[in-house]
Design a protein around this motif. Structure first.
Motif, PDB file in Angstrom:
ATOM      1  N   SER A 133       0.811  -1.211   0.000  1.00 52.22           N
ATOM      2  CA  SER A 133       0.000   0.000   0.000  1.00 52.22           C
ATOM      3  C   SER A 133       0.849   1.267   0.000  1.00 52.22           C
ATOM      4  O   SER A 133       0.327   2.338  -0.252  1.00 52.22           O
ATOM      5  CB  SER A 133      -0.940  -0.002   1.199  1.00 52.22           C
ATOM      6  N   THR A 134       2.126   1.146   0.251  1.00 49.49           N
ATOM      7  CA  THR A 134       2.979   2.331   0.279  1.00 49.49           C
ATOM      8  C   THR A 134       4.010   2.352  -0.848  1.00 49.49           C
ATOM      9  O   THR A 134       4.677   3.353  -1.047  1.00 49.49           O
ATOM     10  CB  THR A 134       3.731   2.432   1.620  1.00 49.49           C
ATOM     11  N   GLY A 135       4.125   1.271  -1.573  1.00 51.59           N
ATOM     12  CA  GLY A 135       5.165   1.166  -2.602  1.00 51.59           C
ATOM     13  C   GLY A 135       5.064   2.228  -3.679  1.00 51.59           C
ATOM     14  O   GLY A 135       6.073   2.794  -4.096  1.00 51.59           O
ATOM     15  N   SER A 136       3.844   2.508  -4.133  1.00 50.25           N
ATOM     16  CA  SER A 136       3.668   3.502  -5.197  1.00 50.25           C
ATOM     17  C   SER A 136       4.063   4.890  -4.737  1.00 50.25           C
ATOM     18  O   SER A 136       4.719   5.633  -5.473  1.00 50.25           O
ATOM     19  CB  SER A 136       2.209   3.511  -5.658  1.00 50.25           C
ATOM     20  N   ALA A 184       1.022   2.024   7.719  1.00 50.83           N
ATOM     21  CA  ALA A 184       1.483   2.622   6.469  1.00 50.83           C
ATOM     22  C   ALA A 184       2.025   4.026   6.719  1.00 50.83           C
ATOM     23  O   ALA A 184       3.052   4.413   6.152  1.00 50.83           O
ATOM     24  CB  ALA A 184       0.348   2.657   5.451  1.00 50.83           C
ATOM     25  N   ARG A 185       1.340   4.794   7.571  1.00 49.17           N
ATOM     26  CA  ARG A 185       1.794   6.144   7.903  1.00 49.17           C
ATOM     27  C   ARG A 185       3.166   6.093   8.572  1.00 49.17           C
ATOM     28  O   ARG A 185       4.075   6.832   8.204  1.00 49.17           O
ATOM     29  CB  ARG A 185       0.794   6.837   8.828  1.00 49.17           C
ATOM     30  N   THR A 186       3.319   5.215   9.542  1.00 45.58           N
ATOM     31  CA  THR A 186       4.598   5.090  10.252  1.00 45.58           C
ATOM     32  C   THR A 186       5.719   4.704   9.290  1.00 45.58           C
ATOM     33  O   THR A 186       6.812   5.280   9.324  1.00 45.58           O
ATOM     34  CB  THR A 186       4.489   4.046  11.378  1.00 45.58           C
ATOM     35  N   PHE A 187       5.434   3.738   8.424  1.00 52.09           N
ATOM     36  CA  PHE A 187       6.442   3.299   7.462  1.00 52.09           C
ATOM     37  C   PHE A 187       6.854   4.443   6.538  1.00 52.09           C
ATOM     38  O   PHE A 187       8.045   4.675   6.321  1.00 52.09           O
ATOM     39  CB  PHE A 187       5.906   2.119   6.643  1.00 52.09           C
ATOM     40  N   LEU A 188       5.874   5.150   5.990  1.00 50.26           N
ATOM     41  CA  LEU A 188       6.201   6.257   5.085  1.00 50.26           C
ATOM     42  C   LEU A 188       6.920   7.389   5.807  1.00 50.26           C
ATOM     43  O   LEU A 188       7.816   8.017   5.229  1.00 50.26           O
ATOM     44  CB  LEU A 188       4.933   6.785   4.408  1.00 50.26           C
ATOM     45  N   GLN A 189       6.555   7.649   7.041  1.00 48.24           N
ATOM     46  CA  GLN A 189       7.248   8.697   7.787  1.00 48.24           C
ATOM     47  C   GLN A 189       8.715   8.352   7.975  1.00 48.24           C
ATOM     48  O   GLN A 189       9.581   9.216   7.859  1.00 48.24           O
ATOM     49  CB  GLN A 189       6.570   8.926   9.142  1.00 48.24           C
ATOM     50  N   ILE A 190       8.999   7.088   8.219  1.00 49.18           N
ATOM     51  CA  ILE A 190      10.396   6.664   8.368  1.00 49.18           C
ATOM     52  C   ILE A 190      11.125   6.745   7.033  1.00 49.18           C
ATOM     53  O   ILE A 190      12.229   7.299   6.933  1.00 49.18           O
ATOM     54  CB  ILE A 190      10.477   5.240   8.952  1.00 49.18           C
TER      55      ILE A 190
END
Length: 97
Positions: free
Chosen positions: A1-4, A79-85
């Motif tokens: 869900s965050t790859g794009s 997903a938010r945590t992953f993208l923030q990192i």
């Protein structure tokens, strides 16, 4: 869900730095070492400015981006945590490239 999202933002930054390196390489190939130094210095400045702007905007709008992508509510926090990192450390790959 965050790859794009990750690919879009980090891919843009890597494309920018690759484009900047082409200018430096052209000056090097022409043996214009003064222009190489100037091009390299400008590349660093542009990379820092764009990197900071992309990082700040990405972190500000991460929730909006995830909602626009219709991220399932049960994974949106992760997903938010992953993208923030990932996006918070964007200056590292920009500096590397």
């Amino acid at each position: 869900s965050t790859g794009s999202v990750q690919f879009l933002i980090i891919g843009f930054a890597q494309g920018l730095t690759a484009g900047l390196s082409i200018l430096t390489a052209q000056h090097f190939g022409a043996s214009d070492f003064k222009a190489v130094r100037r091009s390299f210095a400008i590349s660093i400045v542009v990379s820092l400015i764009v990197g900071i702007i992309l990082t700040v905007l990405s972190l500000i709008f991460v929730d909006h981006i995830l909602l626009l992508m219709q991220t399932p509510t049960d994974i949106i926090a992760d997903a938010r945590t992953f993208l923030q990192i990932m996006l918070g450390g964007m200056l590292a790959p920009i500096g590397f490239n």
